[in-house]
Design a protein around this motif. Structure first.
Motif, short mmCIF file in Angstrom:
data_model
loop_
_atom_site.label_atom_id
_atom_site.label_comp_id
_atom_site.label_asym_id
_atom_site.label_seq_id
_atom_site.Cartn_x
_atom_site.Cartn_y
_atom_site.Cartn_z
N GLN A 292 0.81 -1.09 -0.09
CA GLN A 292 -0.10 0.16 -0.06
C GLN A 292 0.77 1.26 0.16
O GLN A 292 0.73 2.15 -0.93
CB GLN A 292 -0.71 -0.31 1.32
N LYS A 297 0.52 -2.64 -7.66
CA LYS A 297 -0.74 -3.20 -8.56
C LYS A 297 -1.78 -4.25 -7.91
O LYS A 297 -0.96 -4.87 -6.92
CB LYS A 297 -0.13 -3.74 -9.76
N SER A 298 -2.64 -4.27 -8.73
CA SER A 298 -3.84 -5.14 -7.95
C SER A 298 -3.29 -6.53 -8.08
O SER A 298 -3.60 -7.30 -7.04
CB SER A 298 -4.93 -5.04 -8.70
N GLU A 299 -2.64 -7.09 -8.77
CA GLU A 299 -1.89 -8.42 -8.80
C GLU A 299 -1.38 -8.58 -7.57
O GLU A 299 -1.45 -9.81 -6.94
CB GLU A 299 -1.12 -8.62 -9.86
N LEU A 301 -1.52 -7.24 -4.56
CA LEU A 301 -2.33 -6.72 -3.45
C LEU A 301 -3.26 -8.24 -3.32
O LEU A 301 -3.48 -8.42 -2.22
CB LEU A 301 -3.29 -5.61 -3.65
N ASP A 302 -3.63 -8.66 -4.44
CA ASP A 302 -4.66 -9.91 -4.39
C ASP A 302 -3.79 -11.22 -3.56
O ASP A 302 -4.55 -11.90 -3.10
CB ASP A 302 -4.87 -10.28 -5.91
N LYS A 305 -3.76 -10.56 0.18
CA LYS A 305 -5.08 -10.34 0.86
C LYS A 305 -5.19 -12.03 1.53
O LYS A 305 -4.84 -13.00 1.23
CB LYS A 305 -6.23 -10.29 -0.10
#
Length: 308
Positions: A292, A297-299, A301-302, A305
């Motif tokens: 963060q 990028k979202s990849e 972050l996924d 999680k």
């Protein structure tokens, strides 16, 4: 001896100091004050460990009941755990053990001077003087006070002058913390220092597993005792990382999370899970916060999680 009870001087020459209790913080502060000429006239100590600490660090100081320590003091230092502070203050107030105009300083980071209200109503000078330092109970505690910053809260300018004088005398750096900001101040310090210890201990545990059985000829075997090979491997790296973070801020971030290397991060999670799922969980949480910070990028972050 110049008495604070009968002078308006905000920084009297020498003080009769009482310490409650003889824990790591109290004895370190008492010893530091004695080094600059104040006299610790009494300290309280209940457990054998605290009595030993008092005899070692304050060998000329008499060990007394709390009420007697308070009665002798011009400066009364309350260095008990946060959870015990309110009841100690209530007890001192109920017995009127502290004379009017006595300087009463507690060392809690979480509380300001409001907690001292029962004594303030009886005429004492309330101070909250918190050393932003960790204490181990060893000799380095006293030396570290000389390089520490102290969060100070007082009722007025006279109180701040007294607190500033005391802190500067022992070599520390005082700074003001408002009453309403004490909880946030304390949270920030706990987040940085306590969680750093947990992080380092986890890193050491994982590295020990990775190095065990790979020792060079004549090298000590990897064991569970502190200050071994794993600690020596990490020490220069962690010291540099801490120094960079304090001097350069978020720009100091390096490593696979900062680079957005999803494959490397996924591998880290897998191998740490095999060593200890709790270490892996800590890595995941801190990596998510790092991602963060780095604007990942979202990849990535996924991957980070919580899978539950």
């Amino acid at each position: 001896m110049t008495s604070t009870r009968f002078t308006d001087d905000p920084a009297p020459a020498r003080l009769a100091v009482g310490v409650v209790s003889a824990g790591r913080v109290g004895t370190a502060i008492g010893a530091a004050l004695e080094r600059v000429g104040h006299v610790v006239v009494g300290c309280s100590a209940v457990s054998e460990a605290s009595r030993h600490r008092a005899r070692t660090r304050l060998p000329e100081t008499e060990i007394l009941p709390v009420e007697d320590v308070a009665a002798r003091s011009e400066l009364l230092v309350l260095a008990v755990p946060d959870s015990e502070l309110a009841s100690l203050i209530a007890g001192l107030a109920s017995t009127c053990a502290v004379a009017s105009r006595t300087i009463v300083a507690h060392t809690s980071g979480a509380s300001g001077i409001g907690i001292l209200d029962p004594l303030t109503e009886q005429g004492i000078v309330p101070l909250a003087i918190h050393p932003a330092m960790t204490f181990t109970g060893h000799d380095e505690d006293i030396a570290r006070l000389g390089s520490a910053c102290f969060g100070v809260t007082a009722a007025d300018d006279i109180g701040y002058a007294i607190a500033q004088s005391l802190v500067l005398e022992i070599g520390g750096e005082p700074f003001r913390v408002s009453e309403e900001m004490r909880p946030l101040y304390h949270a920030a310090l706990a987040h940085g220092s306590n969680h750093l210890v947990a992080l380092v201990v986890d890193a050491v545990a994982a590295l020990r597993v990775g190095l065990e059985g790979e020792e060079l000829l004549g090298q000590e075997l990897i064991g569970d005792e502190p200050n071994g090979l794993a600690e020596r491997v990490l020490q220069p790296l962690l010291s540099a990382a801490l120094d960079n973070a304090l001097r350069r801020g978020p720009a100091a971030l390096t490593g696979p999370v900062a680079r957005g290397d999803s494959e490397a991060v996924a591998t880290h999670l897998r191998v740490l899970e095999e060593v200890d799922p709790q270490i892996a969980a800590g890595y995941r949480a801190l990596s998510l916060r790092t991602a963060q910070r780095a604007g990942a990028k979202s990849e990535l972050l996924d991957i980070l999680k919580d899978p539950r």
